[in-house]
Every structure is written in C-alpha cells, then in structure tokens.
Design a protein around this motif. Structure first.
Motif, PDB file in Angstrom:
ATOM      1  N   ILE A   1       0.924  -1.257   0.131  1.00 34.17           N
ATOM      2  CA  ILE A   1       0.074   0.043  -0.010  1.00 34.17           C
ATOM      3  C   ILE A   1       0.797   1.262   0.283  1.00 34.17           C
ATOM      4  O   ILE A   1       0.596   2.302  -0.743  1.00 34.17           O
ATOM      5  CB  ILE A   1      -1.016   0.105   0.987  1.00 34.17           C
ATOM      6  N   LYS A   2       1.858   1.262   0.814  1.00 35.95           N
ATOM      7  CA  LYS A   2       2.978   2.341   0.801  1.00 35.95           C
ATOM      8  C   LYS A   2       3.408   2.452  -0.483  1.00 35.95           C
ATOM      9  O   LYS A   2       3.550   3.828  -0.880  1.00 35.95           O
ATOM     10  CB  LYS A   2       3.804   2.113   1.808  1.00 35.95           C
ATOM     11  N   ALA A   3       3.987   1.726  -1.405  1.00 35.58           N
ATOM     12  CA  ALA A   3       4.546   1.918  -2.729  1.00 35.58           C
ATOM     13  C   ALA A   3       3.389   2.459  -3.473  1.00 35.58           C
ATOM     14  O   ALA A   3       3.900   3.074  -4.313  1.00 35.58           O
ATOM     15  CB  ALA A   3       4.889   0.459  -3.173  1.00 35.58           C
ATOM     16  N   VAL A   4       2.095   2.390  -3.432  1.00 43.61           N
ATOM     17  CA  VAL A   4       1.211   2.897  -4.356  1.00 43.61           C
ATOM     18  C   VAL A   4       0.977   4.396  -4.095  1.00 43.61           C
ATOM     19  O   VAL A   4       1.155   5.063  -5.154  1.00 43.61           O
ATOM     20  CB  VAL A   4      -0.214   2.312  -4.046  1.00 43.61           C
ATOM     21  N   PHE A   5       1.086   4.645  -2.718  1.00 35.93           N
ATOM     22  CA  PHE A   5       0.830   6.220  -2.277  1.00 35.93           C
ATOM     23  C   PHE A   5       2.200   6.940  -2.393  1.00 35.93           C
ATOM     24  O   PHE A   5       2.218   8.111  -2.494  1.00 35.93           O
ATOM     25  CB  PHE A   5       0.167   6.250  -1.043  1.00 35.93           C
ATOM     26  N   ASP A   6       3.303   6.173  -2.113  1.00 35.89           N
ATOM     27  CA  ASP A   6       4.460   6.902  -1.544  1.00 35.89           C
ATOM     28  C   ASP A   6       5.614   5.867  -2.513  1.00 35.89           C
ATOM     29  O   ASP A   6       6.441   5.525  -1.864  1.00 35.89           O
ATOM     30  CB  ASP A   6       4.909   7.041  -0.362  1.00 35.89           C
ATOM     31  N   PRO A   7       5.518   6.053  -3.845  1.00 35.56           N
ATOM     32  CA  PRO A   7       6.539   5.165  -4.738  1.00 35.56           C
ATOM     33  C   PRO A   7       8.215   5.424  -4.293  1.00 35.56           C
ATOM     34  O   PRO A   7       8.978   4.486  -4.344  1.00 35.56           O
ATOM     35  CB  PRO A   7       6.278   5.238  -6.161  1.00 35.56           C
ATOM     36  N   ASN A   8       8.391   6.628  -3.789  1.00 37.67           N
ATOM     37  CA  ASN A   8       9.845   7.051  -3.849  1.00 37.67           C
ATOM     38  C   ASN A   8      10.271   7.004  -2.201  1.00 37.67           C
ATOM     39  O   ASN A   8      11.399   7.399  -2.038  1.00 37.67           O
ATOM     40  CB  ASN A   8      10.134   8.529  -4.380  1.00 37.67           C
ATOM     41  N   ASN A   9       9.532   6.448  -1.547  1.00 37.45           N
ATOM     42  CA  ASN A   9       9.640   6.382  -0.061  1.00 37.45           C
ATOM     43  C   ASN A   9      10.207   7.722   0.529  1.00 37.45           C
ATOM     44  O   ASN A   9      11.285   7.577   1.395  1.00 37.45           O
ATOM     45  CB  ASN A   9      10.585   5.182   0.247  1.00 37.45           C
ATOM     46  N   ILE A  10       9.485   8.567   0.346  1.00 39.67           N
ATOM     47  CA  ILE A  10       9.805  10.088   0.953  1.00 39.67           C
ATOM     48  C   ILE A  10       9.014  10.413   2.257  1.00 39.67           C
ATOM     49  O   ILE A  10       9.459  11.556   3.142  1.00 39.67           O
ATOM     50  CB  ILE A  10      10.079  11.184   0.078  1.00 39.67           C
ATOM     51  N   MET A  11       7.973   9.852   2.311  1.00 42.78           N
ATOM     52  CA  MET A  11       7.027  10.116   3.530  1.00 42.78           C
ATOM     53  C   MET A  11       7.425   9.388   4.720  1.00 42.78           C
ATOM     54  O   MET A  11       7.067   8.229   4.966  1.00 42.78           O
ATOM     55  CB  MET A  11       5.543   9.921   2.825  1.00 42.78           C
ATOM     56  N   ASN A  12       7.856  10.287   5.666  1.00 43.60           N
ATOM     57  CA  ASN A  12       8.564   9.486   7.153  1.00 43.60           C
ATOM     58  C   ASN A  12       9.055   8.138   6.967  1.00 43.60           C
ATOM     59  O   ASN A  12       8.735   7.214   7.529  1.00 43.60           O
ATOM     60  CB  ASN A  12       7.096   9.474   7.799  1.00 43.60           C
ATOM     61  N   PRO A  13      10.087   8.090   6.113  1.00 43.42           N
ATOM     62  CA  PRO A  13      10.690   6.799   5.955  1.00 43.42           C
ATOM     63  C   PRO A  13      11.410   6.206   7.252  1.00 43.42           C
ATOM     64  O   PRO A  13      11.702   7.309   8.126  1.00 43.42           O
ATOM     65  CB  PRO A  13      11.716   6.879   4.923  1.00 43.42           C
ATOM     66  N   GLY A  14      11.381   5.110   7.567  1.00 43.69           N
ATOM     67  CA  GLY A  14      11.982   4.360   8.700  1.00 43.69           C
ATOM     68  C   GLY A  14      11.043   4.351   9.951  1.00 43.69           C
ATOM     69  O   GLY A  14      11.650   3.857  11.029  1.00 43.69           O
ATOM     70  N   LYS A  15       9.787   4.879   9.529  1.00 50.82           N
ATOM     71  CA  LYS A  15       8.803   4.644  10.638  1.00 50.82           C
ATOM     72  C   LYS A  15       7.912   3.528  10.422  1.00 50.82           C
ATOM     73  O   LYS A  15       7.664   3.377   9.320  1.00 50.82           O
ATOM     74  CB  LYS A  15       7.987   6.281  10.848  1.00 50.82           C
ATOM     75  N   LEU A  16       7.351   2.787  11.388  1.00 50.93           N
ATOM     76  CA  LEU A  16       6.366   2.091  11.399  1.00 50.93           C
ATOM     77  C   LEU A  16       6.790   0.634  10.742  1.00 50.93           C
ATOM     78  O   LEU A  16       7.161  -0.312  11.438  1.00 50.93           O
ATOM     79  CB  LEU A  16       5.182   2.423  10.472  1.00 50.93           C
ATOM     80  N   PHE A  17       7.640   0.878   9.750  1.00 53.46           N
ATOM     81  CA  PHE A  17       8.197  -0.486   9.417  1.00 53.46           C
ATOM     82  C   PHE A  17       9.386   0.161   8.229  1.00 53.46           C
ATOM     83  O   PHE A  17       9.369   1.148   7.743  1.00 53.46           O
ATOM     84  CB  PHE A  17       7.652  -1.550   8.421  1.00 53.46           C
ATOM     85  N   ASP A  18      10.544  -0.728   7.843  1.00 55.18           N
ATOM     86  CA  ASP A  18      11.430  -0.401   6.887  1.00 55.18           C
ATOM     87  C   ASP A  18      11.076  -0.978   5.571  1.00 55.18           C
ATOM     88  O   ASP A  18      10.680  -2.132   5.341  1.00 55.18           O
ATOM     89  CB  ASP A  18      13.003  -0.887   7.334  1.00 55.18           C
ATOM     90  N   VAL A  19      11.466  -0.226   4.473  1.00 59.30           N
ATOM     91  CA  VAL A  19      10.988  -0.501   3.008  1.00 59.30           C
ATOM     92  C   VAL A  19      12.206  -0.897   2.374  1.00 59.30           C
ATOM     93  O   VAL A  19      13.301  -0.198   2.553  1.00 59.30           O
ATOM     94  CB  VAL A  19      10.472   0.505   2.388  1.00 59.30           C
TER      95      VAL A  19
END
Length: 464
Positions: A446-464
């Motif tokens: 789901i994160k990849a759909v809304f935030d494909p470049n992983n710029i939104m609060n990265p490193g929180k909740l889980f690591d991508v």
C-alpha cells in the motif's frame, strides 16, 4: 548536507521565504517528540500554510529524493515525528485554522495544525462536544491525532479518533491531493481510503484538512472511585455497571499509582487502602440513574468486589476525583519511568496483567511496577520505575529485555504492542508481535502505491 539537499532547500526557500528554517534552534524544536532516544538532526524545517504549498513541498522532495517528516504538536511517544537523519521536517503549526462549521451536519472542517483543545472549545461554543480526550489536548494537533488514531479516556463510550473523522484531504507521497469521503455519513462506493491514512503515521501522505464530527455534550456527569481487593474484582465491577449504565469512562490504577499521586498533594478519596482502584463516570440524567448506580455499588460491596468507594456530589468533586487518575503520569515522572502502552481484549485483561507482572517481578524484583489505564477498552499502561541507585543507561538496557518479554505475552494473547501511541521508531522492531508477515507485506505494498519514492516519513512503522 548533500548537493541535492542544498538544491531542494534553495527551491523551498524561494517558495516559502522565511518559513524555511535552517537554524539549530528550529531543528531542536521541530525535529523531536516526547521521546528522548534520538537526537534531532533535520536538514531544515518548513512551515506551510496551504494544501497547495504542501503539494509543492512534496514535489520538490520527490525531485531531489529528500525524505519528509511530519510535525504536529510533538507530543507523541513513539518517535514517529522525530527527524534524526537529515530529513526535512514539515511542521503544520501555521495550518491552524477552523475553516467551516455546519450545525445540521454537526461537523467542523479544520486544518491539521488545530490544537485538540482548540477544537474541543470550539465545539463547546456551538453547544456540542468533541469527545476524544487525553492528557496532551492542550498541545497535540488534530493532524497528529489522526496520524496515530489517538484514543484517551473516553474510548469506552466514544471510540477512537477514527470514529470522528468523516472526511480527509491528504497529499500523498506522489504529490496528489485526495479528497476522501467528503464528510459523508453513508458512502458505499468502494474502498474507504480515509481509513488507510488514519493511523498511518504520515507514511502514506500528509493530512492537510479534516472534517470532524461532533456530538451533544454529556450532561450531569458523575464519577465513582471504588477500591477493590484484586484485579479480577475490578473486572467484575466493570461488568456489573456496564449491564445497566452507559459509562463514559472506566479507568483503573494500582495502589502504587495511588501512593505517588497522594504524595503530590491530591486528597485520598477515602480512608481504606486497597490493592486496586477504579474510576467510573456516567451521565446521571435522572434520579433513577443515580439510584441504580448506588444499588450496583452496594451489590459489589456485598459480593466482596469493592472494599470502599465514593460518588461525586458536585462538579468540583467530580474534577477532584479525576485528579487521582490524571496526575499519575506527572507524579511518577521524577522516577524516570519506562512506559509501555499495550492492549488485549477486555476479557483477557486479568490473566494478561498477572502474566506480565510475574515475568517482570521474577526477573527484576527491585523494580517498582505501576499499572494504570483505560481498562474499559482493554488498554493498559505499564510503567516500571527506575531504582534510585541504578544508572539510567543500565535501567533502560534492562527494560529493553522487559519489552521483548512483554511483547511475547502480548502476542500470546493476540493483543497490540501499541494501543494508542503508534509504532514510529520505538516499537518498529516489535511490530511482528502484533502483525503477521502477510499484514506487513500488504502495508508495504500500500505504501508503494501512495509513496513510490519512500519520501514520506521513511524508517517509521516498518522499513522498506
């Protein structure tokens, strides 16, 4: 700072002028929450005033690969709002307007920087009530409440933040502005994306506007503080009252919690010392309700579930009784408490508390354990106090072992490692105790759909 970050800051300064801050004082102020584990180290802080500016910030961040961290009231306890690795902090303090109110819909539209207490006071001015209430209402912001799905002391009656958000506008990690649910009560048009963003800790996008439902204000609130011989008896008291009375709160605290509060100048509710206490609140809308409450109280005494108790007779006494619960955190703060915010289904609470208590006491008999929480919704706050002769570093190291044991018990009871404060960085290593690998994989997708470049609060909740 990298060349890309410098280029991004040049564009942000051109966009925002003096609302792009690069000084150390601003970094220290905006780059943290109430956790103290990570030092703030953002590259800069920006203070947008409109949804369009937030979109432009996200577009610049995507262009230059600059990670973003949202900042609200900075009262969180999971480090979800901490910028410790050169991120850009997006602080919503300037987006603090109440935009619209409709008396027929009983709904108010606000920007994310509106302080929770400000919303509560606005509702009161309209003869209405915003029921999500907790200790940090004077400084927490609605955007942060939404990002963590905040709970508090009234959940037993009114639910979590999620239950009061009828519309959301969010800027996703792609820079898209989504208008979700549009304040509707009934809407059967597919996926309700609103609920993906509530509780997402800013990892999918940033809330830029929210439509919040209000309700009628409670009337003639009355509180009882009751002393019980054991935790199982507290649960029997809860069940007895819930059968006949709609409670607005049911809180519990241990004798150790009571002791600390009394040392801070709060008056004891009665002379009898009890192992556990509960505070329950309800609307006394008629004499019959008050009489029924007293009948249930007397029944609980006859059954041996209650050793002593008192019922408020005025608003002043109601507020005084609430001090017994609300001042616990303040009273134990000097003892450097290690805190854990956990939940299980209500029926499992007594066994769960006994198991946790035994594990901690067996391993560290010199640690004082203080329990309190919102027992009416299964949410317990475990507080372990630092012995005076133990160094803080060693204490927290040993408490790290405690976390693993506690979360193993949480997993055994199918509970949550975070009932109302989120995951952030502090509980990220333990997410697997509450969520399956399949759950986490789905969240990452789901994160990849809304935030494909992983710029939104990265490193929180889980690591991508």
């Amino acid at each position: 700072m990298t060349a890309l970050a410098h280029a991004a800051l040049d564009q942000l300064t051109e966009l925002l002028g003096s609302r792009c801050l690069t000084d150390a004082e601003s970094a220290a102020r905006y780059g943290v929450d109430w956790t103290k584990v990570w030092a703030p180290a953002p590259c800069a802080v920006v203070l947008p005033e409109t949804a369009e500016e937030v979109q432009q910030i996200v577009e610049i961040a995507n262009e230059h690969g600059l990670p973003l961290v949202p900042s609200g009231g900075r009262t969180g306890l999971s480090a979800a709002a901490v910028a410790a690795d050169g991120e850009l902090v997006v602080a919503f303090d300037r987006m603090n307007k109440i935009l619209d109110f409709n008396e027929y819909d009983r709904a108010v539209t606000v920007q994310p920087g509106v302080v929770t207490q400000q919303l509560q006071e606005f509702a009161e001015q309209q003869g209405l009530f915003y029921p999500v209430d907790f200790a940090s209402t004077g400084s927490s912001q609605i955007g942060g409440n939404i990002n963590t799905n905040a709970g508090g002391i009234k959940v037993i009656r009114y639910g979590m933040t999620r239950d009061w958000i009828s519309g959301l506008k969010v800027v996703t990690g792609r820079g898209d502005l989504l208008d979700l649910n549009k304040g509707l009560i009934k809407n059967a048009t597919g996926y309700d994306l609103r609920h993906l963003f509530i509780g997402s800790e800013g990892t999918l996008g940033f809330v830029v506007e929210a439509t919040v439902r209000l309700t009628r204000a409670p009337r003639d609130l009355t509180a009882l503080v009751l002393g019980a011989p054991g935790f199982r008896e507290v649960m029997k008291v809860l069940h007895a009252f819930q059968k006949d009375i709609d409670l607005t709160a049911f809180e519990f605290f241990s004798d150790k919690a009571m002791g600390h509060v009394l040392q801070h100048g709060v008056a004891a509710p009665f002379d009898t010392e009890c192992p556990f206490y509960c505070l329950l609140e309800f609307e006394q809308l008629s004499e019959q309700v008050g009489e029924r409450a007293m009948e249930i109280f007397e029944h609980c005494v006859e059954q041996g579930w209650v050793l002593d108790g008192v019922m408020s007779q005025s608003l002043g006494q109601l507020q005084q009784l609430w001090q017994l619960r609300e001042r616990i955190s303040e009273s134990i703060a000097p003892h450097t408490p290690y805190k854990n915010d956990i939940s299980v289904t209500i029926s499992k609470v007594p066994d769960f508390v006994e198991d946790v208590d035994k594990v901690v006491q067996d391993a560290y008999p010199d640690f004082e354990i203080v329990w309190f929480g919102h027992i009416g919704d299964g949410n317990m706050h475990l507080n372990i106090l630092k012995p005076a002769d133990l160094a803080k570093e060693e204490f927290f190291q040993r408490c790290g072992e405690v976390s693993k044991w506690v979360f193993e018990i949480v997993a055994r009871y199918n509970g949550s490692i975070s009932a109302e404060h989120g995951v952030g960085m502090t509980k990220k290593p333990y997410l697997g105790y509450s969520r399956s690998e399949e759950d986490i994989d789905a969240m990452k997708a789901i994160k990849a759909v809304f935030d494909p470049n992983n710029i939104m609060n990265p490193g929180k909740l889980f690591d991508v």
